[in-house]
Motif scaffolding. Sequence first.
Motif, PDB file in Angstrom:
ATOM      1  N   PHE A 119      64.451 106.178  40.753  1.00  9.24           N
ATOM      2  CA  PHE A 119      63.019 106.123  40.445  1.00  9.24           C
ATOM      3  C   PHE A 119      62.766 105.486  39.079  1.00  9.24           C
ATOM      4  O   PHE A 119      61.845 104.696  38.905  1.00  9.24           O
ATOM      5  CB  PHE A 119      62.428 107.528  40.488  1.00  9.24           C
ATOM      6  N   TYR A 120      63.626 105.857  38.108  1.00 10.08           N
ATOM      7  CA  TYR A 120      63.490 105.301  36.754  1.00 10.08           C
ATOM      8  C   TYR A 120      64.567 104.241  36.511  1.00 10.08           C
ATOM      9  O   TYR A 120      65.184 104.198  35.454  1.00 10.08           O
ATOM     10  CB  TYR A 120      63.603 106.411  35.716  1.00 10.08           C
ATOM     11  N   LYS A 121      64.746 103.403  37.504  1.00  7.74           N
ATOM     12  CA  LYS A 121      65.817 102.400  37.465  1.00  7.74           C
ATOM     13  C   LYS A 121      65.752 101.528  36.217  1.00  7.74           C
ATOM     14  O   LYS A 121      66.763 101.315  35.533  1.00  7.74           O
ATOM     15  CB  LYS A 121      65.730 101.529  38.720  1.00  7.74           C
ATOM     16  N   GLU A 122      64.573 101.013  35.910  1.00 12.41           N
ATOM     17  CA  GLU A 122      64.443 100.118  34.768  1.00 12.41           C
ATOM     18  C   GLU A 122      64.683 100.843  33.452  1.00 12.41           C
ATOM     19  O   GLU A 122      65.260 100.282  32.527  1.00 12.41           O
ATOM     20  CB  GLU A 122      63.056  99.470  34.765  1.00 12.41           C
ATOM     21  N   ARG A 123      64.224 102.093  33.386  1.00 16.83           N
ATOM     22  CA  ARG A 123      64.443 102.858  32.161  1.00 16.83           C
ATOM     23  C   ARG A 123      65.922 103.179  31.973  1.00 16.83           C
ATOM     24  O   ARG A 123      66.446 103.111  30.858  1.00 16.83           O
ATOM     25  CB  ARG A 123      63.623 104.155  32.197  1.00 16.83           C
ATOM     26  N   VAL A 124      66.569 103.560  33.073  1.00 19.22           N
ATOM     27  CA  VAL A 124      68.013 103.834  33.019  1.00 19.22           C
ATOM     28  C   VAL A 124      68.750 102.576  32.580  1.00 19.22           C
ATOM     29  O   VAL A 124      69.676 102.629  31.747  1.00 19.22           O
ATOM     30  CB  VAL A 124      68.536 104.307  34.394  1.00 19.22           C
ATOM     31  N   ARG A 125      68.348 101.451  33.123  1.00 22.39           N
ATOM     32  CA  ARG A 125      68.951 100.167  32.773  1.00 22.39           C
ATOM     33  C   ARG A 125      68.769  99.875  31.292  1.00 22.39           C
ATOM     34  O   ARG A 125      69.709  99.490  30.592  1.00 22.39           O
ATOM     35  CB  ARG A 125      68.309  99.074  33.623  1.00 22.39           C
ATOM     36  N   SER A 126      67.547 100.083  30.808  1.00 24.75           N
ATOM     37  CA  SER A 126      67.242  99.817  29.410  1.00 24.75           C
ATOM     38  C   SER A 126      68.015 100.737  28.471  1.00 24.75           C
ATOM     39  O   SER A 126      68.592 100.286  27.474  1.00 24.75           O
ATOM     40  CB  SER A 126      65.737  99.977  29.167  1.00 24.75           C
ATOM     41  N   GLU A 127      68.047 102.040  28.803  1.00 25.20           N
ATOM     42  CA  GLU A 127      68.733 103.007  27.946  1.00 25.20           C
ATOM     43  C   GLU A 127      70.240 102.785  27.939  1.00 25.20           C
ATOM     44  O   GLU A 127      70.891 102.941  26.906  1.00 25.20           O
ATOM     45  CB  GLU A 127      68.413 104.434  28.403  1.00 25.20           C
ATOM     46  N   SER A 128      70.801 102.440  29.093  1.00 21.36           N
ATOM     47  CA  SER A 128      72.246 102.189  29.147  1.00 21.36           C
ATOM     48  C   SER A 128      72.613 100.944  28.354  1.00 21.36           C
ATOM     49  O   SER A 128      73.647 100.904  27.682  1.00 21.36           O
ATOM     50  CB  SER A 128      72.718 102.064  30.597  1.00 21.36           C
ATOM     51  N   LYS A 129      71.736  99.945  28.390  1.00 22.96           N
ATOM     52  CA  LYS A 129      71.972  98.749  27.579  1.00 22.96           C
ATOM     53  C   LYS A 129      71.915  99.074  26.090  1.00 22.96           C
ATOM     54  O   LYS A 129      72.737  98.590  25.296  1.00 22.96           O
ATOM     55  CB  LYS A 129      70.952  97.661  27.917  1.00 22.96           C
ATOM     56  N   LYS A 130      70.937  99.902  25.718  1.00 22.46           N
ATOM     57  CA  LYS A 130      70.808 100.287  24.315  1.00 22.46           C
ATOM     58  C   LYS A 130      72.052 101.027  23.839  1.00 22.46           C
ATOM     59  O   LYS A 130      72.537 100.811  22.731  1.00 22.46           O
ATOM     60  CB  LYS A 130      69.571 101.172  24.123  1.00 22.46           C
ATOM     61  N   PHE A 131      72.562 101.914  24.717  1.00 23.97           N
ATOM     62  CA  PHE A 131      73.762 102.656  24.349  1.00 23.97           C
ATOM     63  C   PHE A 131      74.942 101.709  24.136  1.00 23.97           C
ATOM     64  O   PHE A 131      75.686 101.832  23.160  1.00 23.97           O
ATOM     65  CB  PHE A 131      74.102 103.682  25.427  1.00 23.97           C
ATOM     66  N   LEU A 132      75.117 100.772  25.062  1.00 24.23           N
ATOM     67  CA  LEU A 132      76.216  99.815  24.932  1.00 24.23           C
ATOM     68  C   LEU A 132      76.073  98.965  23.673  1.00 24.23           C
ATOM     69  O   LEU A 132      77.060  98.650  23.008  1.00 24.23           O
ATOM     70  CB  LEU A 132      76.275  98.915  26.173  1.00 24.23           C
ATOM     71  N   GLN A 133      74.843  98.624  23.335  1.00 22.54           N
ATOM     72  CA  GLN A 133      74.618  97.820  22.141  1.00 22.54           C
ATOM     73  C   GLN A 133      74.933  98.588  20.861  1.00 22.54           C
ATOM     74  O   GLN A 133      75.334  97.992  19.868  1.00 22.54           O
ATOM     75  CB  GLN A 133      73.182  97.294  22.126  1.00 22.54           C
ATOM     76  N   THR A 134      74.774  99.914  20.903  1.00 21.53           N
ATOM     77  CA  THR A 134      75.149 100.704  19.728  1.00 21.53           C
ATOM     78  C   THR A 134      76.658 100.709  19.531  1.00 21.53           C
ATOM     79  O   THR A 134      77.140 100.799  18.405  1.00 21.53           O
ATOM     80  CB  THR A 134      74.657 102.161  19.846  1.00 21.53           C
ATOM     81  N   THR A 135      77.411 100.615  20.639  1.00 22.48           N
ATOM     82  CA  THR A 135      78.874 100.597  20.505  1.00 22.48           C
ATOM     83  C   THR A 135      79.384  99.264  19.982  1.00 22.48           C
ATOM     84  O   THR A 135      80.491  99.192  19.458  1.00 22.48           O
ATOM     85  CB  THR A 135      79.557 100.893  21.864  1.00 22.48           C
ATOM     86  N   ILE A 136      78.574  98.221  20.132  1.00 21.98           N
ATOM     87  CA  ILE A 136      79.007  96.896  19.702  1.00 21.98           C
ATOM     88  C   ILE A 136      78.691  96.643  18.223  1.00 21.98           C
ATOM     89  O   ILE A 136      79.179  95.684  17.636  1.00 21.98           O
ATOM     90  CB  ILE A 136      78.350  95.813  20.587  1.00 21.98           C
ATOM     91  N   THR A 137      77.892  97.533  17.627  1.00 19.80           N
ATOM     92  CA  THR A 137      77.509  97.348  16.222  1.00 19.80           C
ATOM     93  C   THR A 137      78.662  97.601  15.259  1.00 19.80           C
ATOM     94  O   THR A 137      78.555  97.291  14.073  1.00 19.80           O
ATOM     95  CB  THR A 137      76.342  98.290  15.848  1.00 19.80           C
ATOM     96  N   THR A 138      79.750  98.188  15.757  1.00 15.27           N
ATOM     97  CA  THR A 138      80.924  98.425  14.905  1.00 15.27           C
ATOM     98  C   THR A 138      82.078  97.480  15.249  1.00 15.27           C
ATOM     99  O   THR A 138      83.191  97.658  14.744  1.00 15.27           O
ATOM    100  CB  THR A 138      81.409  99.882  15.055  1.00 15.27           C
ATOM    101  N   TYR A 139      81.810  96.506  16.119  1.00 12.40           N
ATOM    102  CA  TYR A 139      82.875  95.599  16.553  1.00 12.40           C
ATOM    103  C   TYR A 139      83.471  94.856  15.360  1.00 12.40           C
ATOM    104  O   TYR A 139      82.752  94.341  14.505  1.00 12.40           O
ATOM    105  CB  TYR A 139      82.347  94.591  17.559  1.00 12.40           C
TER     106      TYR A 139
END
Length: 267
Positions: A119-139
């Motif tokens: 139901f909240y597909k786009e929100r889940v997509r957006s939040e999961s992307k945000k989470f992944l982007q936080t992990t890349i900030t220490t690359y």
Amino acid sequence: MVFDCGVWCAKYLLCILNFIFFVLGTIIFGVGLWLAVDKHSLIALLKLVESERIEHFTQTQVIEQMAYVLLVIGAVMFFLSLLGYLGAMRESRCLLSTYGTLLILLLVAELVAGGLAIFYKERVRSESKKFLQTTITTYTLGENMDASSLMWNQLMGNFGCCGVNDYRDFDESEAWKNTKGNRTIPDACCRLKDVAQLVPRDEDCATNPSESNSYYMKGCYEVFTEWLIRQRELIIAVIVTGIAHLVLVILAFALCKAFAKYDDMRL
């Protein structure tokens, strides 16, 4: 107590299924406990990183988080399967009804979680992307490479992708800016001739990336999502798990009713 053939088969089928889940739950819990207590041996065993990088790797919380997830899954499987096994073997309506009710609650929780995700597909997509982007900030590169950086290298090297959306995601990492030198993209974003060592086919790829020598414009989020959709085995496993879940619920309450009937006959 003497039962007819159907009740006898249902009883021992429930016992066998729960015994299997009990063993699996014990193994999963044991692995989680091992990861929580001794991370160094796991890394050395799987040879994920060179020995001199192990200390940096274990300083992060990646393995701890995986250990906690396994501990929770293992504990739930252990408790529920033990409850179902004892309920069937001891012919306890109380244990079986508790077991069946907990399974129904777990099934409802899974369905609700799945429904919300759809139901909240786009929100889940957006939040999961945000989470992944936080992990890349220490690359980063070099000797100070942490677990997150190693994870991204493995993901990009094996799946042929770069960053979450594309190579520009790495601009959010100050550590990357300080260690990249004249690189435009990490070596892992290149088309590789040696995936294990992250050796690019084109020596100029990292400094001068293009569509022909790299995946610099192909984000890992989309690539990984497409890969998951193509995994028929995963879809089959989810369906089989759901069916097994329903079968266990039906067996538990069917046995409750059968045991009640035989108890009444004895009175």
